[in-house]
Design a protein around this motif. Sequence first.
Motif, PDB file in Angstrom:
ATOM      1  N   LEU A  28       0.830  -1.088   0.179  1.00  0.00           N
ATOM      2  CA  LEU A  28       0.149   0.010   0.131  1.00  0.00           C
ATOM      3  C   LEU A  28       0.951   1.241  -0.116  1.00  0.00           C
ATOM      4  O   LEU A  28       0.731   1.961  -0.809  1.00  0.00           O
ATOM      5  CB  LEU A  28      -1.154   0.155   1.206  1.00  0.00           C
ATOM      6  CG  LEU A  28      -2.025   1.114   1.455  1.00  0.00           C
ATOM      7  CD1 LEU A  28      -3.289   0.610   2.089  1.00  0.00           C
ATOM      8  CD2 LEU A  28      -1.538   2.462   1.812  1.00  0.00           C
ATOM      9  N   TYR A  29       1.999   1.153   0.813  1.00  0.00           N
ATOM     10  CA  TYR A  29       2.576   2.665   0.918  1.00  0.00           C
ATOM     11  C   TYR A  29       3.544   2.607  -0.224  1.00  0.00           C
ATOM     12  O   TYR A  29       3.952   3.802  -0.648  1.00  0.00           O
ATOM     13  CB  TYR A  29       3.668   2.521   2.260  1.00  0.00           C
ATOM     14  CG  TYR A  29       2.755   2.953   3.508  1.00  0.00           C
ATOM     15  CD1 TYR A  29       3.198   4.180   3.978  1.00  0.00           C
ATOM     16  CD2 TYR A  29       1.877   2.130   4.203  1.00  0.00           C
ATOM     17  CE1 TYR A  29       2.513   4.709   5.114  1.00  0.00           C
ATOM     18  CE2 TYR A  29       1.367   2.512   5.447  1.00  0.00           C
ATOM     19  CZ  TYR A  29       1.571   3.797   5.735  1.00  0.00           C
ATOM     20  OH  TYR A  29       0.950   4.264   6.771  1.00  0.00           O
ATOM     21  N   ALA A  30       4.019   1.349  -0.767  1.00  0.00           N
ATOM     22  CA  ALA A  30       4.891   1.675  -1.758  1.00  0.00           C
ATOM     23  C   ALA A  30       4.129   2.293  -3.136  1.00  0.00           C
ATOM     24  O   ALA A  30       4.655   3.172  -4.006  1.00  0.00           O
ATOM     25  CB  ALA A  30       5.603   0.458  -2.245  1.00  0.00           C
ATOM     26  N   VAL A  31       3.157   1.839  -3.424  1.00  0.00           N
ATOM     27  CA  VAL A  31       2.342   2.204  -4.468  1.00  0.00           C
ATOM     28  C   VAL A  31       1.824   3.831  -4.187  1.00  0.00           C
ATOM     29  O   VAL A  31       1.733   4.567  -5.156  1.00  0.00           O
ATOM     30  CB  VAL A  31       0.963   1.335  -4.869  1.00  0.00           C
ATOM     31  CG1 VAL A  31       0.126   1.943  -5.607  1.00  0.00           C
ATOM     32  CG2 VAL A  31       1.390  -0.026  -5.164  1.00  0.00           C
ATOM     33  N   HIS A  32       1.305   3.854  -2.902  1.00  0.00           N
ATOM     34  CA  HIS A  32       0.991   5.284  -2.819  1.00  0.00           C
ATOM     35  C   HIS A  32       2.006   6.317  -2.819  1.00  0.00           C
ATOM     36  O   HIS A  32       1.893   7.366  -3.858  1.00  0.00           O
ATOM     37  CB  HIS A  32       0.702   5.401  -1.275  1.00  0.00           C
ATOM     38  CG  HIS A  32       0.353   6.894  -0.779  1.00  0.00           C
ATOM     39  ND1 HIS A  32      -1.155   7.475  -0.792  1.00  0.00           N
ATOM     40  CD2 HIS A  32       1.176   7.748  -0.286  1.00  0.00           C
ATOM     41  CE1 HIS A  32      -0.801   8.689  -0.456  1.00  0.00           C
ATOM     42  NE2 HIS A  32       0.221   8.936  -0.101  1.00  0.00           N
ATOM     43  N   VAL A  33       3.182   6.070  -2.486  1.00  0.00           N
ATOM     44  CA  VAL A  33       4.464   6.953  -2.666  1.00  0.00           C
ATOM     45  C   VAL A  33       4.817   6.902  -3.984  1.00  0.00           C
ATOM     46  O   VAL A  33       5.212   8.122  -4.644  1.00  0.00           O
ATOM     47  CB  VAL A  33       5.850   6.422  -1.886  1.00  0.00           C
ATOM     48  CG1 VAL A  33       6.889   7.276  -2.223  1.00  0.00           C
ATOM     49  CG2 VAL A  33       5.331   6.557  -0.327  1.00  0.00           C
ATOM     50  N   ALA A  34       4.771   5.805  -4.869  1.00  0.00           N
ATOM     51  CA  ALA A  34       5.184   5.847  -6.324  1.00  0.00           C
ATOM     52  C   ALA A  34       4.180   6.790  -7.326  1.00  0.00           C
ATOM     53  O   ALA A  34       4.653   7.583  -8.070  1.00  0.00           O
ATOM     54  CB  ALA A  34       5.214   4.357  -6.600  1.00  0.00           C
ATOM     55  N   LEU A  35       2.851   6.652  -6.747  1.00  0.00           N
ATOM     56  CA  LEU A  35       2.085   7.454  -7.525  1.00  0.00           C
ATOM     57  C   LEU A  35       1.981   8.780  -7.320  1.00  0.00           C
ATOM     58  O   LEU A  35       1.669   9.599  -8.085  1.00  0.00           O
ATOM     59  CB  LEU A  35       0.576   6.680  -7.394  1.00  0.00           C
ATOM     60  CG  LEU A  35       0.218   5.351  -8.044  1.00  0.00           C
ATOM     61  CD1 LEU A  35      -1.372   5.077  -7.630  1.00  0.00           C
ATOM     62  CD2 LEU A  35       0.357   5.629  -9.315  1.00  0.00           C
ATOM     63  N   VAL A  36       1.961   9.179  -5.705  1.00  0.00           N
ATOM     64  CA  VAL A  36       2.189  10.556  -5.696  1.00  0.00           C
ATOM     65  C   VAL A  36       3.454  11.148  -6.033  1.00  0.00           C
ATOM     66  O   VAL A  36       3.527  12.220  -6.775  1.00  0.00           O
ATOM     67  CB  VAL A  36       2.049  10.841  -4.080  1.00  0.00           C
ATOM     68  CG1 VAL A  36       2.643  12.079  -3.743  1.00  0.00           C
ATOM     69  CG2 VAL A  36       0.824  10.236  -3.522  1.00  0.00           C
ATOM     70  N   ALA A  37       4.387  10.681  -6.056  1.00  0.00           N
ATOM     71  CA  ALA A  37       5.665  10.974  -6.819  1.00  0.00           C
ATOM     72  C   ALA A  37       5.514  11.273  -8.214  1.00  0.00           C
ATOM     73  O   ALA A  37       6.255  12.103  -8.905  1.00  0.00           O
ATOM     74  CB  ALA A  37       7.018  10.167  -6.367  1.00  0.00           C
ATOM     75  N   ALA A  38       5.059  10.414  -8.916  1.00  0.00           N
ATOM     76  CA  ALA A  38       4.811  10.620 -10.319  1.00  0.00           C
ATOM     77  C   ALA A  38       3.834  11.924 -10.635  1.00  0.00           C
ATOM     78  O   ALA A  38       4.238  12.549 -11.772  1.00  0.00           O
ATOM     79  CB  ALA A  38       4.142   9.150 -10.889  1.00  0.00           C
ATOM     80  N   CYS A  39       2.986  11.917  -9.889  1.00  0.00           N
ATOM     81  CA  CYS A  39       1.977  13.127 -10.082  1.00  0.00           C
ATOM     82  C   CYS A  39       2.676  14.443  -9.813  1.00  0.00           C
ATOM     83  O   CYS A  39       2.719  15.343 -10.622  1.00  0.00           O
ATOM     84  CB  CYS A  39       0.691  12.921  -8.983  1.00  0.00           C
ATOM     85  SG  CYS A  39      -0.380  11.741  -9.474  1.00  0.00           S
ATOM     86  N   ALA A  40       3.661  14.449  -8.773  1.00  0.00           N
ATOM     87  CA  ALA A  40       4.375  15.522  -8.362  1.00  0.00           C
ATOM     88  C   ALA A  40       5.391  15.845  -9.489  1.00  0.00           C
ATOM     89  O   ALA A  40       5.876  16.955  -9.538  1.00  0.00           O
ATOM     90  CB  ALA A  40       5.259  15.176  -6.826  1.00  0.00           C
ATOM     91  N   THR A  41       5.951  14.828 -10.083  1.00  0.00           N
ATOM     92  CA  THR A  41       7.076  15.166 -11.076  1.00  0.00           C
ATOM     93  C   THR A  41       6.303  15.617 -12.407  1.00  0.00           C
ATOM     94  O   THR A  41       6.920  16.505 -13.018  1.00  0.00           O
ATOM     95  CB  THR A  41       7.518  13.814 -11.312  1.00  0.00           C
ATOM     96  OG1 THR A  41       8.259  13.307  -9.920  1.00  0.00           O
ATOM     97  CG2 THR A  41       8.934  13.992 -12.434  1.00  0.00           C
TER      98      THR A  41
END
Length: 310
Positions: free
Chosen positions: A229-242
């Motif tokens: 859950l945390y890994a996917v959350h962080v990956a998606l938020v980082a992608a959006c932020a980028t």
Amino acid sequence: MVFGADLRAIGREARAQVGPFALAAAATVVGSAAAFAAGGVDHRLAGALAAKNIGGGVNYVAVCAALSVGAGDFTAGIAVDNVAALIFFPLLAAWARRVNADGGGGEGGEDLIDTHSNLDVEIARKDDADASSADALTTAFVTVGALACGNVLANVAGFPTATLPCTTALAVIFATAAPTLARPIAATAEPLATSLLFVFFVIAGASSGDLSPSTLARYGDVFRYCAVLYAVHVALVAACATFIDGGRRKREFILASNAAVGGPATVAALATSAGWRRLSVPAVLCAVAGNAFATFIGIALSSAFGRFAG
């Protein structure tokens, strides 16, 4: 905690933060789905953990109560999720420091010096409300009344275990319809609610039994669920932020992630420590909105997961 969830104020004061927060909440939903697909966790606990990482501990308790999650699963879920958060929050703070060091993700130093913005006015207004908070007796009366009404509504609807979700809905309606009445109650009720929540966690932990092999296996399953859950959350938020707006809204996405996984207190602390003062109130308001909606999202996800597993 949701007596402060004035949805009109959130829409008015936190408009720029709503999009990043919605995407952060969606990242939690996707992460929860991926984690559940990996197997090992009951669909009810999966929904409760999703609610926890969109809203907060109160949403976790509400979903667990509504879905009759067992004491063992309840304790394993909250214990493992808190351990995961101890890793998550320092990493998020490190990301915030890197954004500041790079000078990116925003519009420079305006967050530190604009003392005439509407958000500063909102901070002052909230401080005034806190200073005139309702007395404990009034707060207790309103809270018990809301719980009683929620219990009646849940029984009328044919879902007697849904008292807390129904009470949440009533509290949000009250906070939105009569914010001047609800805000002083929220100021008094929040520390009391937090204290009672901790007491509830202690009681649940004490009743969860010893660390038998089956208990350790349950904790292992929940660890795997939270890791995904945390890994996917962080990956998606980082992608959006980028990629969204050319990476110019990294600060908003960092705070949105914190607001979803943590809550009003943690996101306010991060915004203050990072020097993003103007973003603090919108992020806190979004975190409050998460408290308002997360219970219902968690129950809906649990139902979907149950159908998928069946």
